[in-house]
Design an enzyme around this catalytic site. Structure first.
Site, PDB file in Angstrom:
ATOM      1  N   HIS A  65     -38.563 -36.399 -35.136  1.00 59.28           N
ATOM      2  CA  HIS A  65     -39.797 -36.818 -35.807  1.00 59.28           C
ATOM      3  C   HIS A  65     -39.504 -37.150 -37.272  1.00 59.28           C
ATOM      4  CE1 HIS A  65     -41.856 -34.910 -32.348  1.00 59.28           C
ATOM      5  NE2 HIS A  65     -42.827 -35.760 -32.628  1.00 59.28           N
TER       6      HIS A  65
ATOM      7  N   LYS B 263     -42.950 -33.914 -40.804  1.00 62.16           N
ATOM      8  CA  LYS B 263     -43.427 -32.979 -39.766  1.00 62.16           C
ATOM      9  C   LYS B 263     -42.864 -31.584 -40.052  1.00 62.16           C
ATOM     10  CE  LYS B 263     -43.980 -32.364 -34.790  1.00 62.16           C
ATOM     11  NZ  LYS B 263     -45.413 -32.136 -34.870  1.00 62.16           N
TER      12      LYS B 263
END
Ligand code: NAD
Length: 239
Positions: free
Chosen positions: A150, A154
């Site tokens: 990600h 995140k």
């Protein structure tokens, strides 16, 4: 699928997901009609592109709706859940970070209304979870690893989706190992790898745009409206 447009309430309408839902719902006007958009603070203006906006404190006064789609924050969740139960409306929620008591309230509500809570509303991930479960059952004794990537912002790791996929992979009893990468602006990639002696199976999903979550939530809302009470998974509502 319902013949007449379903009436949708969007809870968390000013957020990234809420804005995507409003935009995509407008493109599906024949299938759904947003009758209320709810934000934490008092909205201004009160009507945007024909959609009436309400503050969270005004929830009791919103017009009749068939399904609420909630992408807000945990502190707003109790009120939208209570409203859905009170009105006998369905609930689709992607709000993350809820307390155990809120998960319990969700399970209780499923006795009286149809609802879906999911950590990921991508339809592709729903199919992936199904494939992973089947592969795990067919490959007992193989090593199972979930690798997720990600964007750098995140914070949680492994992702909620990785844990869901790990749960599907582990349903056959194999221990599951996780690895997380945080790099650049990656929207979300999940690989579930089954490794045996001399061979390997990899099941991969790559999200390239955040709209997949809003599009999936709208699809689920249309499929959920009018169903019997219960807790449904996204993959129960694919067709
Ligand atoms: P955001 O911060 O951009 O938006 C949050 C929205 O919630 C805002 O409109 C805000 O006004 C509203 N809100 C906050 N507190 C509220 C309250 N007490 N009552 C009513 N409304 C309230 O966040 P986002 O990126 O749109 O994400 C929203 C939620 O959805 C987060 O929990 C996020 O983790 C989750 N999410 C889930 C998925 C999925 O597929 N399940 C995908 C993306 C985001």
């Amino acid at each position: 699928m319902n013949a007449s447009p379903i009436r949708i309430l969007i809870h968390g309408a000013s957020g990234r997901m809420g804005q995507a839902l409003l935009r995509l719902a407008a493109e599906q006007a024949g299938h759904c009609q947003v009758v209320a958009a709810v934000t934490r603070r008092t909205p201004s203006p009160r009507v945007v592109d024909g959609v009436p906006h309400f503050a969270a404190s005004e929830l009791a006064g919103v017009p009749a709706f068939d399904v609420a789609i909630d992408f807000s924050l945990p502190d707003g969740f109790d009120r939208i859940l209570a409203l859905c139960v009170e009105r006998g409306a369905a609930l689709v929620s992607g709000t993350t970070g809820m307390a155990d008591a809120q998960a319990g309230a969700l399970a209780q509500a499923a006795k009286s209304i149809p609802l879906v809570w999911a950590s990921n509303f991508s339809l592709g991930v729903a199919v992936l979870a199904d494939l992973v479960e089947r592969a795990a059952a067919a490959l007992p004794g193989w090593d199972v690893d979930v690798v997720e990537s990600h964007h750098v912002h995140k914070k949680d790791a492994p992702s909620g989706t990785a844990l869901t996929l790990g749960g599907a992979a582990g349903s056959a009893g194999a221990p599951v190992h996780y690895a997380s990468l945080r790099a650049g602006d990656i929207v979300g990639e999940h690989t579930v790898q089954f490794t045996g002696l001399g061979e390997r199976v990899e099941l991969v999903h790559r999200a390239t745009h955040r709209d997949v979550f809003a599009r999936g939530a709208l699809h689920v809302a249309r499929q959920l409206a009018g169903r019997p009470a219960g807790s449904y998974r996204v993959r129960d509502l694919l067709a």
